[in-house]
Scaffold this motif. Structure first.
Motif, PDB file in Angstrom:
ATOM      1  N   VAL A  27       0.829  -1.205   0.000  1.00  0.00           N
ATOM      2  CA  VAL A  27       0.000   0.000   0.000  1.00  0.00           C
ATOM      3  C   VAL A  27       0.863   1.255   0.000  1.00  0.00           C
ATOM      4  O   VAL A  27       0.690   2.140  -0.837  1.00  0.00           O
ATOM      5  CB  VAL A  27      -0.968   0.009   1.205  1.00  0.00           C
ATOM      6  N   PHE A  28       1.823   1.336   0.922  1.00  0.00           N
ATOM      7  CA  PHE A  28       2.665   2.524   1.008  1.00  0.00           C
ATOM      8  C   PHE A  28       3.803   2.511  -0.008  1.00  0.00           C
ATOM      9  O   PHE A  28       4.442   3.536  -0.226  1.00  0.00           O
ATOM     10  CB  PHE A  28       3.251   2.671   2.414  1.00  0.00           C
ATOM     11  N   GLY A  29       4.100   1.365  -0.587  1.00  0.00           N
ATOM     12  CA  GLY A  29       5.169   1.299  -1.589  1.00  0.00           C
ATOM     13  C   GLY A  29       6.550   1.485  -1.013  1.00  0.00           C
ATOM     14  O   GLY A  29       7.438   2.011  -1.704  1.00  0.00           O
ATOM     15  N   MET A  30       6.782   1.043   0.221  1.00  0.00           N
ATOM     16  CA  MET A  30       8.092   1.221   0.842  1.00  0.00           C
ATOM     17  C   MET A  30       9.087   0.233   0.245  1.00  0.00           C
ATOM     18  O   MET A  30       8.723  -0.800  -0.302  1.00  0.00           O
ATOM     19  CB  MET A  30       7.968   1.108   2.352  1.00  0.00           C
ATOM     20  N   ASP A  31      10.375   0.591   0.336  1.00  0.00           N
ATOM     21  CA  ASP A  31      11.411  -0.101  -0.428  1.00  0.00           C
ATOM     22  C   ASP A  31      12.120  -1.206   0.328  1.00  0.00           C
ATOM     23  O   ASP A  31      12.999  -1.863  -0.228  1.00  0.00           O
ATOM     24  CB  ASP A  31      12.461   0.915  -0.892  1.00  0.00           C
ATOM     25  N   GLY A  32      11.799  -1.405   1.565  1.00  0.00           N
ATOM     26  CA  GLY A  32      12.445  -2.409   2.389  1.00  0.00           C
ATOM     27  C   GLY A  32      11.968  -2.231   3.814  1.00  0.00           C
ATOM     28  O   GLY A  32      11.015  -1.488   4.077  1.00  0.00           O
ATOM     29  N   ALA A  33      12.628  -2.908   4.733  1.00  0.00           N
ATOM     30  CA  ALA A  33      12.269  -2.806   6.143  1.00  0.00           C
ATOM     31  C   ALA A  33      13.509  -2.457   6.947  1.00  0.00           C
ATOM     32  O   ALA A  33      14.652  -2.654   6.503  1.00  0.00           O
ATOM     33  CB  ALA A  33      11.676  -4.118   6.643  1.00  0.00           C
ATOM     34  N   THR A  34      13.279  -1.941   8.137  1.00  0.00           N
ATOM     35  CA  THR A  34      14.381  -1.669   9.057  1.00  0.00           C
ATOM     36  C   THR A  34      14.088  -2.343  10.386  1.00  0.00           C
ATOM     37  O   THR A  34      12.950  -2.346  10.858  1.00  0.00           O
ATOM     38  CB  THR A  34      14.597  -0.153   9.252  1.00  0.00           C
ATOM     39  N   ILE A  35      15.115  -2.968  10.929  1.00  0.00           N
ATOM     40  CA  ILE A  35      15.034  -3.633  12.223  1.00  0.00           C
ATOM     41  C   ILE A  35      16.226  -3.192  13.049  1.00  0.00           C
ATOM     42  O   ILE A  35      17.341  -3.052  12.523  1.00  0.00           O
ATOM     43  CB  ILE A  35      15.038  -5.171  12.080  1.00  0.00           C
ATOM     44  N   GLN A  36      16.018  -2.973  14.327  1.00  0.00           N
ATOM     45  CA  GLN A  36      17.149  -2.635  15.180  1.00  0.00           C
ATOM     46  C   GLN A  36      17.956  -3.890  15.508  1.00  0.00           C
ATOM     47  O   GLN A  36      17.446  -5.016  15.457  1.00  0.00           O
ATOM     48  CB  GLN A  36      16.663  -1.940  16.446  1.00  0.00           C
ATOM     49  N   CYS A  37      19.213  -3.696  15.832  1.00  0.00           N
ATOM     50  CA  CYS A  37      20.099  -4.825  16.091  1.00  0.00           C
ATOM     51  C   CYS A  37      19.576  -5.713  17.222  1.00  0.00           C
ATOM     52  O   CYS A  37      19.785  -6.927  17.199  1.00  0.00           O
ATOM     53  CB  CYS A  37      21.494  -4.324  16.448  1.00  0.00           C
ATOM     54  N   PHE A  38      18.883  -5.090  18.158  1.00  0.00           N
ATOM     55  CA  PHE A  38      18.321  -5.835  19.280  1.00  0.00           C
ATOM     56  C   PHE A  38      16.898  -5.346  19.525  1.00  0.00           C
ATOM     57  O   PHE A  38      16.616  -4.150  19.431  1.00  0.00           O
ATOM     58  CB  PHE A  38      19.182  -5.671  20.529  1.00  0.00           C
ATOM     59  N   PHE A  57      17.392  -3.142   6.439  1.00  0.00           N
ATOM     60  CA  PHE A  57      18.382  -2.210   6.989  1.00  0.00           C
ATOM     61  C   PHE A  57      18.432  -2.365   8.505  1.00  0.00           C
ATOM     62  O   PHE A  57      17.432  -2.164   9.184  1.00  0.00           O
ATOM     63  CB  PHE A  57      18.028  -0.776   6.600  1.00  0.00           C
ATOM     64  N   LEU A  58      19.596  -2.731   9.023  1.00  0.00           N
ATOM     65  CA  LEU A  58      19.794  -2.841  10.468  1.00  0.00           C
ATOM     66  C   LEU A  58      20.179  -1.481  11.040  1.00  0.00           C
ATOM     67  O   LEU A  58      20.779  -0.657  10.351  1.00  0.00           O
ATOM     68  CB  LEU A  58      20.894  -3.857  10.776  1.00  0.00           C
ATOM     69  N   HIS A  59      19.854  -1.294  12.319  1.00  0.00           N
ATOM     70  CA  HIS A  59      20.267  -0.054  12.980  1.00  0.00           C
ATOM     71  C   HIS A  59      20.455  -0.306  14.465  1.00  0.00           C
ATOM     72  O   HIS A  59      19.680  -1.048  15.085  1.00  0.00           O
ATOM     73  CB  HIS A  59      19.225   1.067  12.790  1.00  0.00           C
ATOM     74  N   PRO A  60      21.495   0.279  15.061  1.00  0.00           N
ATOM     75  CA  PRO A  60      21.691   0.100  16.502  1.00  0.00           C
ATOM     76  C   PRO A  60      20.511   0.640  17.304  1.00  0.00           C
ATOM     77  O   PRO A  60      19.835   1.587  16.890  1.00  0.00           O
ATOM     78  CB  PRO A  60      22.956   0.911  16.803  1.00  0.00           C
ATOM     79  N   CYS A  61      20.260   0.010  18.439  1.00  0.00           N
ATOM     80  CA  CYS A  61      19.212   0.522  19.328  1.00  0.00           C
ATOM     81  C   CYS A  61      19.812   1.349  20.460  1.00  0.00           C
ATOM     82  O   CYS A  61      19.084   1.862  21.309  1.00  0.00           O
ATOM     83  CB  CYS A  61      18.374  -0.618  19.891  1.00  0.00           C
ATOM     84  N   VAL A  62      21.124   1.490  20.475  1.00  0.00           N
ATOM     85  CA  VAL A  62      21.858   2.290  21.462  1.00  0.00           C
ATOM     86  C   VAL A  62      21.572   1.769  22.878  1.00  0.00           C
ATOM     87  O   VAL A  62      21.236   2.518  23.782  1.00  0.00           O
ATOM     88  CB  VAL A  62      21.526   3.797  21.334  1.00  0.00           C
ATOM     89  N   ASN A  63      21.723   0.467  23.036  1.00  0.00           N
ATOM     90  CA  ASN A  63      21.548  -0.130  24.367  1.00  0.00           C
ATOM     91  C   ASN A  63      22.877  -0.437  25.047  1.00  0.00           C
ATOM     92  O   ASN A  63      22.904  -1.016  26.138  1.00  0.00           O
ATOM     93  CB  ASN A  63      20.710  -1.411  24.270  1.00  0.00           C
ATOM     94  N   GLY A  64      23.988  -0.077  24.403  1.00  0.00           N
ATOM     95  CA  GLY A  64      25.286  -0.351  24.991  1.00  0.00           C
ATOM     96  C   GLY A  64      25.526  -1.827  25.227  1.00  0.00           C
ATOM     97  O   GLY A  64      26.304  -2.197  26.113  1.00  0.00           O
ATOM     98  N   LEU A  65      24.860  -2.672  24.417  1.00  0.00           N
ATOM     99  CA  LEU A  65      24.932  -4.123  24.584  1.00  0.00           C
ATOM    100  C   LEU A  65      24.529  -4.554  25.994  1.00  0.00           C
ATOM    101  O   LEU A  65      24.934  -5.611  26.469  1.00  0.00           O
ATOM    102  CB  LEU A  65      26.335  -4.646  24.250  1.00  0.00           C
ATOM    103  N   CYS A  66      23.731  -3.694  26.644  1.00  0.00           N
ATOM    104  CA  CYS A  66      23.252  -3.988  28.000  1.00  0.00           C
ATOM    105  C   CYS A  66      24.410  -4.292  28.940  1.00  0.00           C
ATOM    106  O   CYS A  66      24.283  -5.104  29.874  1.00  0.00           O
ATOM    107  CB  CYS A  66      22.247  -5.137  27.984  1.00  0.00           C
ATOM    108  N   SER A  67      25.528  -3.642  28.709  1.00  0.00           N
ATOM    109  CA  SER A  67      26.737  -3.871  29.512  1.00  0.00           C
ATOM    110  C   SER A  67      27.038  -2.670  30.390  1.00  0.00           C
ATOM    111  O   SER A  67      27.078  -1.531  29.906  1.00  0.00           O
ATOM    112  CB  SER A  67      27.927  -4.135  28.589  1.00  0.00           C
TER     113      SER A  67
END
Length: 367
Positions: free
Chosen positions: A158-169, A195-205
């Motif tokens: 419907v929206f004609g988007m070109d792909g998806a994005t998911i955060q690394c975690f 497309f992956l993208h960081p979620c800026v969780n600092g690897l929960c460390s």
């Protein structure tokens, strides 16, 4: 007054660009595709606020801040969009592939689905207005699988988007968690870009977060770890039609491939050597102007695996948008390698032209 100050900032960015950037200014070269750019839809952020979501974020500084310390405004307002296009023109960039920085990962299924539909609709509306300048990646209401699959259908068809994005975690799960296999299967069926993208969780460390390194050091660590998770999961090997882009040159992955080839098989059952799996994925060029990082990535992955990505607007307090793009032309790459990185690879990944099938009213409907 705000407009005068903002356009003064644009002039600063453009003047700096003109003195730094070379080789990319002709009309022929204004075909660059930046796959890693962000937009902050105002209605989406308001919705998240109503859900009680509050997290650290870098918003545009006050309009009277000195140009050298300012980040380019990145909302979906007409003024901010015009400013973005002005900077794109001066940098020789034809298209931004838009995605949000904040994912609609809400615990409540209905709220997550509503948030995903809202952010996708708001971004798709920008693409409808400027289809020659913008394309987009769809956000998914993870970890809710049925809702995510429904959103893939709507966002693509419907929206004609070109792909998806998911955060690394996603919460306490890796993006490669077996829970998400149906999502990968559907994206693979469609031959989609992911497309992956960081979620800026600092690897929960605590060793990353306690010294407040989650923004400066955390993202490249996330990128490196998720790339290795893909190797262990064998997702790139099993889903050959899926085009995975990992940002920031996948952090430190380029320098680790030999080590991973030697040692990762000792602890994981792999489909193939990690250095082979690495070349089944793509990597965006955002590396804060590091020629060492870019040259290492090209040597490790190949120029045919690097796509232009700026992380717009997050580098603009430190350098102009033109400088972020233009440093690639000063690396001494061959003409053919530079052509691949700046546009050829992205054009191949996004060769499936999509256009929204919805009526314009679809983009004005309440979530």
């Amino acid at each position: 007054m705000r407009s005068r100050r903002l356009w003064g900032f644009v002039s600063h960015q453009c003047r700096s660009h003109e003195t730094k950037l070379s080789g990319l200014s002709s009309e022929k070269d204004k075909r660059l595709i930046d796959v890693h750019t962000h937009v902050l839809p105002r209605r989406y952020m308001a919705f998240l606020a109503k859900q009680g979501i509050s997290r650290p974020q870098r918003l545009p500084p006050p309009s009277d801040a000195p140009p050298g310390n300012r980040m380019t405004p990145w909302s979906d307002s007409a003024e901010d969009v015009d400013m973005r296009i002005n900077l794109m023109d001066h940098a020789g960039v034809r298209q931004h592939i838009l995605s949000p920085t904040f994912a609609p990962y809400l615990e409540d299924k209905a709220a997550a689905a509503t948030a995903a539909r809202l952010v996708n609709r708001e971004i798709a509306a920008l693409v409808v207005k400027k289809p020659d300048r913008f394309r987009s990646f769809a956000s998914l209401p993870l970890p809710h699988i049925d809702e995510a699959l429904a959103e893939i259908d709507y966002a693509f068809d419907v929206f004609g988007m070109d792909g998806a994005t998911i955060q690394c975690f996603v919460g306490n799960r890796s993006a490669t968690d077996p829970l998400f296999e149906p999502v990968y299967a559907e994206l693979n069926r469609r031959g989609a870009v992911l497309f992956l993208h960081p979620c800026v969780n600092g690897l929960c460390s605590k060793f990353v977060n306690d010294p407040s390194l989650e923004l400066s050091l955390g993202p490249p660590l996330e990128d490196t770890v998720i790339a290795v998770h893909y190797m262990i999961s064998t997702i790139p090997n099993r889903y050959r039609n899926l085009k995975i882009i990992i940002p920031h040159l996948a952090g430190g992955l380029a320098m680790l491939l030999r080590r991973l080839d030697n040692q990762l098989p000792l602890v994981a059952s792999l489909a193939e050597p990690p250095s082979i799996t690495a070349r089944r994925m793509w990597y965006d060029s955002c590396c804060h102007g590091s020629s060492a990082a870019m040259n290492a990535a090209i040597e490790a992955f190949g120029a045919d695996r690097i796509v232009l990505g700026s992380d717009y607007p997050f580098l603009t307090p430190h350098e102009t948008y033109g400088e972020t793009i233009g440093f690639l032309a000063r690396l001494g790459l061959s003409d053919s390698a530079l052509e691949l990185v700046l546009r050829g690879n992205a054009e191949a990944l996004l060769r499936q032209e999509r256009r929204p099938s919805a009526e314009p009213a679809c983009f004005r409907a309440a979530p």
